[in-house]
Design a protein around this motif. Structure first.
Motif, PDB file in Angstrom:
ATOM      1  N   GLY A  66       0.816  -1.213   0.000  1.00 54.33           N
ATOM      2  CA  GLY A  66       0.000   0.000   0.000  1.00 54.33           C
ATOM      3  C   GLY A  66       0.844   1.255   0.000  1.00 54.33           C
ATOM      4  N   GLY A  67       1.926   1.246   0.759  1.00 52.31           N
ATOM      5  CA  GLY A  67       2.808   2.402   0.803  1.00 52.31           C
ATOM      6  C   GLY A  67       3.461   2.678  -0.544  1.00 52.31           C
ATOM      7  N   ILE A  68       3.886   1.599  -1.231  1.00 47.79           N
ATOM      8  CA  ILE A  68       4.506   1.770  -2.544  1.00 47.79           C
ATOM      9  C   ILE A  68       3.495   2.336  -3.552  1.00 47.79           C
ATOM     10  N   VAL A  69       2.277   1.791  -3.536  1.00 45.77           N
ATOM     11  CA  VAL A  69       1.245   2.257  -4.468  1.00 45.77           C
ATOM     12  C   VAL A  69       0.923   3.737  -4.229  1.00 45.77           C
ATOM     13  N   LEU A  70       0.747   4.111  -2.965  1.00 50.11           N
ATOM     14  CA  LEU A  70       0.412   5.493  -2.641  1.00 50.11           C
ATOM     15  C   LEU A  70       1.587   6.430  -2.917  1.00 50.11           C
ATOM     16  N   ALA A  71       2.810   5.952  -2.698  1.00 48.93           N
ATOM     17  CA  ALA A  71       3.988   6.777  -2.996  1.00 48.93           C
ATOM     18  C   ALA A  71       4.105   7.006  -4.500  1.00 48.93           C
ATOM     19  N   LEU A  72       3.831   5.979  -5.294  1.00 49.09           N
ATOM     20  CA  LEU A  72       3.829   6.142  -6.746  1.00 49.09           C
ATOM     21  C   LEU A  72       2.767   7.136  -7.183  1.00 49.09           C
ATOM     22  N   GLY A  73       1.621   7.121  -6.486  1.00 47.63           N
ATOM     23  CA  GLY A  73       0.557   8.069  -6.824  1.00 47.63           C
ATOM     24  C   GLY A  73       0.941   9.496  -6.536  1.00 47.63           C
ATOM     25  N   LEU A  74       1.822   9.702  -5.563  1.00 43.88           N
ATOM     26  CA  LEU A  74       2.236  11.058  -5.225  1.00 43.88           C
ATOM     27  C   LEU A  74       3.269  11.594  -6.219  1.00 43.88           C
ATOM     28  N   ASP A  75       4.283  10.775  -6.541  1.00 42.62           N
ATOM     29  CA  ASP A  75       5.335  11.244  -7.445  1.00 42.62           C
ATOM     30  C   ASP A  75       6.088  10.031  -7.991  1.00 42.62           C
ATOM     31  N   VAL A  76       5.946   9.782  -9.276  1.00 43.02           N
ATOM     32  CA  VAL A  76       6.574   8.605  -9.895  1.00 43.02           C
ATOM     33  C   VAL A  76       8.092   8.735  -9.969  1.00 43.02           C
ATOM     34  N   PRO A  77       8.644   9.852 -10.426  1.00 38.85           N
ATOM     35  CA  PRO A  77      10.114   9.940 -10.503  1.00 38.85           C
ATOM     36  C   PRO A  77      10.802   9.732  -9.161  1.00 38.85           C
ATOM     37  N   LEU A  78      10.219  10.333  -8.097  1.00 40.74           N
ATOM     38  CA  LEU A  78      10.838  10.191  -6.776  1.00 40.74           C
ATOM     39  C   LEU A  78      10.746   8.761  -6.260  1.00 40.74           C
ATOM     40  N   SER A  79       9.803   7.985  -6.776  1.00 39.77           N
ATOM     41  CA  SER A  79       9.640   6.601  -6.325  1.00 39.77           C
ATOM     42  C   SER A  79      10.779   5.697  -6.781  1.00 39.77           C
ATOM     43  N   GLY A  80      11.645   6.222  -7.638  1.00 40.91           N
ATOM     44  CA  GLY A  80      12.821   5.444  -8.035  1.00 40.91           C
ATOM     45  C   GLY A  80      13.704   5.086  -6.849  1.00 40.91           C
ATOM     46  N   VAL A  81      13.642   5.934  -5.792  1.00 37.41           N
ATOM     47  CA  VAL A  81      14.409   5.627  -4.566  1.00 37.41           C
ATOM     48  C   VAL A  81      13.945   4.302  -3.975  1.00 37.41           C
ATOM     49  N   LEU A  82      12.632   4.049  -4.028  1.00 37.57           N
ATOM     50  CA  LEU A  82      12.085   2.799  -3.474  1.00 37.57           C
ATOM     51  C   LEU A  82      12.599   1.580  -4.244  1.00 37.57           C
ATOM     52  N   VAL A  83      12.760   1.760  -5.559  1.00 37.04           N
ATOM     53  CA  VAL A  83      13.237   0.652  -6.384  1.00 37.04           C
ATOM     54  C   VAL A  83      14.619   0.205  -5.933  1.00 37.04           C
ATOM     55  N   ALA A  84      15.417   1.132  -5.446  1.00 38.30           N
ATOM     56  CA  ALA A  84      16.760   0.777  -4.976  1.00 38.30           C
ATOM     57  C   ALA A  84      16.755   0.291  -3.528  1.00 38.30           C
ATOM     58  N   VAL A  85      15.886   0.893  -2.689  1.00 41.94           N
ATOM     59  CA  VAL A  85      15.922   0.610  -1.247  1.00 41.94           C
ATOM     60  C   VAL A  85      15.421  -0.799  -0.915  1.00 41.94           C
ATOM     61  N   VAL A  86      14.249  -1.152  -1.436  1.00 41.59           N
ATOM     62  CA  VAL A  86      13.619  -2.424  -1.057  1.00 41.59           C
ATOM     63  C   VAL A  86      14.485  -3.637  -1.406  1.00 41.59           C
ATOM     64  N   PRO A  87      15.050  -3.756  -2.624  1.00 43.30           N
ATOM     65  CA  PRO A  87      15.915  -4.915  -2.904  1.00 43.30           C
ATOM     66  C   PRO A  87      17.148  -4.978  -2.014  1.00 43.30           C
ATOM     67  N   VAL A  88      17.749  -3.812  -1.717  1.00 41.75           N
ATOM     68  CA  VAL A  88      18.936  -3.810  -0.849  1.00 41.75           C
ATOM     69  C   VAL A  88      18.584  -4.352   0.529  1.00 41.75           C
ATOM     70  N   LEU A  89      17.460  -3.901   1.079  1.00 46.33           N
ATOM     71  CA  LEU A  89      17.023  -4.408   2.380  1.00 46.33           C
ATOM     72  C   LEU A  89      16.773  -5.915   2.318  1.00 46.33           C
ATOM     73  N   GLY A  90      16.103  -6.376   1.259  1.00 46.89           N
ATOM     74  CA  GLY A  90      15.809  -7.807   1.129  1.00 46.89           C
ATOM     75  C   GLY A  90      17.067  -8.647   1.073  1.00 46.89           C
ATOM     76  N   ILE A  91      18.074  -8.201   0.325  1.00 52.07           N
ATOM     77  CA  ILE A  91      19.333  -8.953   0.213  1.00 52.07           C
ATOM     78  C   ILE A  91      20.045  -9.015   1.555  1.00 52.07           C
ATOM     79  N   CYS A  92      20.099  -7.891   2.267  1.00 63.22           N
ATOM     80  CA  CYS A  92      20.781  -7.867   3.578  1.00 63.22           C
ATOM     81  C   CYS A  92      20.110  -8.819   4.566  1.00 63.22           C
ATOM     82  N   VAL A  93      18.788  -8.777   4.627  1.00 63.39           N
ATOM     83  CA  VAL A  93      18.058  -9.643   5.556  1.00 63.39           C
ATOM     84  C   VAL A  93      18.257 -11.114   5.197  1.00 63.39           C
ATOM     85  N   THR A  94      18.182 -11.437   3.921  1.00 65.55           N
ATOM     86  CA  THR A  94      18.323 -12.834   3.480  1.00 65.55           C
ATOM     87  C   THR A  94      19.684 -13.398   3.854  1.00 65.55           C
TER      88      THR A  94
END
Length: 577
Positions: free
Chosen positions: A145-173
């Motif tokens: 829900g947060g990703i969808v709503l963040a994309l609705g606010l500003d698509v270009p700025l949501s590129g930060v999420l594209v980098a953050v979420v995979p990095v977090l997933g790799i570290c946790v794994t």
């Protein structure tokens, strides 16, 4: 194993879980809606100075907050109840399965490990379920829900999420993969600590008698240090988790503010939208952190679930009959035909081709050197374990085909190491017959030569007994155990070296009283003392698991060398004659 265990145990709680998920969904939706309302207040209310707009949307935010609180309270309530019910059910299932185990399965797992699996392991699984219901259910909803709503606010700025979420997933794994073997080793070290502590508490008198305090302290220190080392190794990995996550979070927040400032400066974004975007970023990261916290618990819970399932999947070697015999025609006739027993993996059997007949009104004695299989032989009759070859017949019916309750009423066993339960003298005696009257209890105590010392105890039949009977002497424990079996009034009495802690005078008086009490019953006595069994109607001599002689005392003295050696090791030639 974890999924299998949870799927099985949570099946009865589908409705509470469904309601819980609904409440979590509503609560998360309310949480996600709050930053959008805040953005509207800033961009349309604060910037334009519209007080009415601010108050209207402020009231709506308060309403959303109340919905969030109410739904969260309900979700936690149902989550806690369901998790507690799961823990109760799993503990009951493990306990019931352990109660069905024979001595073989109990010996395979070991008492300390079974205790740990029933308590600590179940608690770890229960805690995982509780945290899943209170945190993990809302985490994916909030993240998506947060990703969808963040994309609705500003698509270009949501590129930060594209980098953050995979990095977090790799570290946790990477960290979680290292945690699982450490948690298994830690649970095994916990078993070791329980075993050492159990031995030291139980064997406290032996430790004091041999002045081995320092040695036992070193044993416990080693087991404790091993557990501590693995716990520290696990803790070091866990300690890396939150700094890594927070570093990624803070770097992403800086990136959002930096790029967001340029977007505002160029007119592509409003201040309220940037504030909401930051809030959604934090919600997304918080959901990832909640998932991270859960992932830290999953490896240990998975190991615990495997250990629990191992117990639940183990079937007892003593299987209840599918069509049990519920009535016996004869009364007290016991026969072993070619009976043998071999422990799993043992090179040699404990018993081989044992033939034995014990009839009502007779006393059959079993004697032999240490390790000859005497206690194992008696254990075959009440089915503490089943014979691996041959037959054990009670009143002409195989013991394995008799209804367990009927067999328990027919056969009474006084074990070699008598065990008393925490309670009173009366509760321990009524273990054999819950409906026994006080008169019957006193009569059994009188026959067992225990009436006198029980009368001296404060409270008499209501005198307290500590766990294991540690507040009475060894001889008193034996006499109380004999009285407990007398209260049961079975048709077959099995005494497994049950007079070893008694002095000769008490032994003689007890045997004389027992002879009258059990005159019409079948009595089988295993004893080391020749004086205890020399007057038996039949004496069976065991040697390395085989019957090497059967007869009366004078017959065996004349033609059985094994029996003669045992007798002359205790008595002189004249006393033996």
């Amino acid at each position: 194993m974890l999924i299998r265990l949870l799927r099985t145990c949570l099946r009865p709680y589908k409705r509470p879980i469904a309601l819980l998920v609904l409440l979590q969904f509503l609560q998360t939706c309310a949480t996600l809606y709050l930053p959008t309302l805040n953005a509207h207040i800033i961009d349309r209310g604060v910037v334009n100075g519209d007080t009415g707009y601010i108050l209207g949307y402020g009231a709506l935010m308060i309403g959303m907050s109340l919905v969030q609180v109410v739904c969260n309270i309900g979700a936690v309530y149902y989550g806690a109840r369901t998790a507690s019910a799961l823990g109760r059910d799993v503990r009951a299932a493990v306990f019931d399965r352990v109660q069905s185990f024979s001595a073989r399965e109990v010996g395979h797992f070991g008492a300390p490990s079974l205790i740990t699996r029933t308590t600590n392991d179940v608690q770890q699984v229960q805690m995982l379920v509780l945290m899943t219901f209170t945190l993990m259910v809302s985490a994916p909803i909030m993240c998506v829900g947060g990703i969808v709503l963040a994309l609705g606010l500003d698509v270009p700025l949501s590129g930060v999420l594209v980098a953050v979420v995979p990095v977090l997933g790799i570290c946790v794994t990477l960290i979680v993969r290292r945690l699982r073997p450490l948690f298994r080793a830690m649970q095994e070290r916990l078993d070791t600590v329980n075993r050492v502590l159990r031995e030291q508490i139980t064997g406290n008198r032996v430790i004091r008698a041999f002045v081995r305090d320092e040695y036992e302290q070193q044993r416990f220190r080693k087991a404790n240090t091993d557990l501590t080392d693995f716990a520290l190794g696990t803790g070091n990995l866990l300690a890396l988790m939150f700094p890594i996550v927070m570093t990624v979070v803070n770097m992403s927040s800086i990136a959002v503010v930096w790029f967001g400032a340029h977007r505002i400066d160029s007119g592509g974004m409003q201040i309220g939208d940037l504030t909401a975007f930051l809030a959604y970023l934090m919600q997304i990261v918080m959901s990832v952190m909640m998932a991270t916290f859960m992932f830290m618990m999953v490896p240990r819970a998975e190991v615990c679930a495997e250990r629990i399932q191992e117990v639940l999947d183990t079937s007892s070697s003593v299987v209840p009959p599918s069509a049990p015999v519920r009535e016996l025609r004869r009364h007290g006739h016991l026969e072993l035909r070619g009976a043998g027993f071999r422990y799993p993996g043992a090179e040699e059997p404990v018993l081989r081709a044992v033939d034995l007949v014990a009839r009502p009104g007779e006393t059959t004695a079993v004697i032999g050197s240490t390790g000859s299989g005497k206690s194992t032989l008696l254990g075959l009759v009440p089915r503490l374990f089943d014979a691996t070859e041959g037959q054990v017949l009670v009143d002409g019916v195989e013991a394995a085909e008799i209804d367990p309750e009927l067999l328990a009423k027919t056969v009474g066993l006084v074990p070699q190491k008598p065990y008393l339960f925490a309670g009173t003298v009366a509760t321990n005696l009524r273990y054999g017959n819950p409906d026994a009257t006080d008169e019957e209890l006193w009569h059994a105590l009188e026959v067992a030569q225990a009436k006198e010392f029980v009368q001296r105890l404060e409270g008499g039949l209501d005198a307290p007994i500590a766990q294991g009977g540690t507040n009475v002497s060894g001889g008193q424990r034996q006499r109380l155990a004999i009285a407990r079996t007398l209260v049961q009034r079975p048709e077959i009495y099995l005494f497994d070296d049950s007079f070893s802690a008694l002095d000769y005078a008490t032994d003689a008086a007890l045997r004389a009283a027992l002879a009258q009490e059990t005159a019409e019953a079948t009595v089988v006595i295993v004893a080391q003392r020749v004086a205890t069994i020399r007057d038996a109607d039949r004496i069976v001599v065991l040697d390395e698991g085989r019957v090497v002689g059967t007869g009366r005392h004078h017959e065996l003295m004349a033609d059985n060398e094994t029996y003669r050696e045992i007798v002359l090791s205790q008595l002189t030639e004249a006393e033996a004659a």
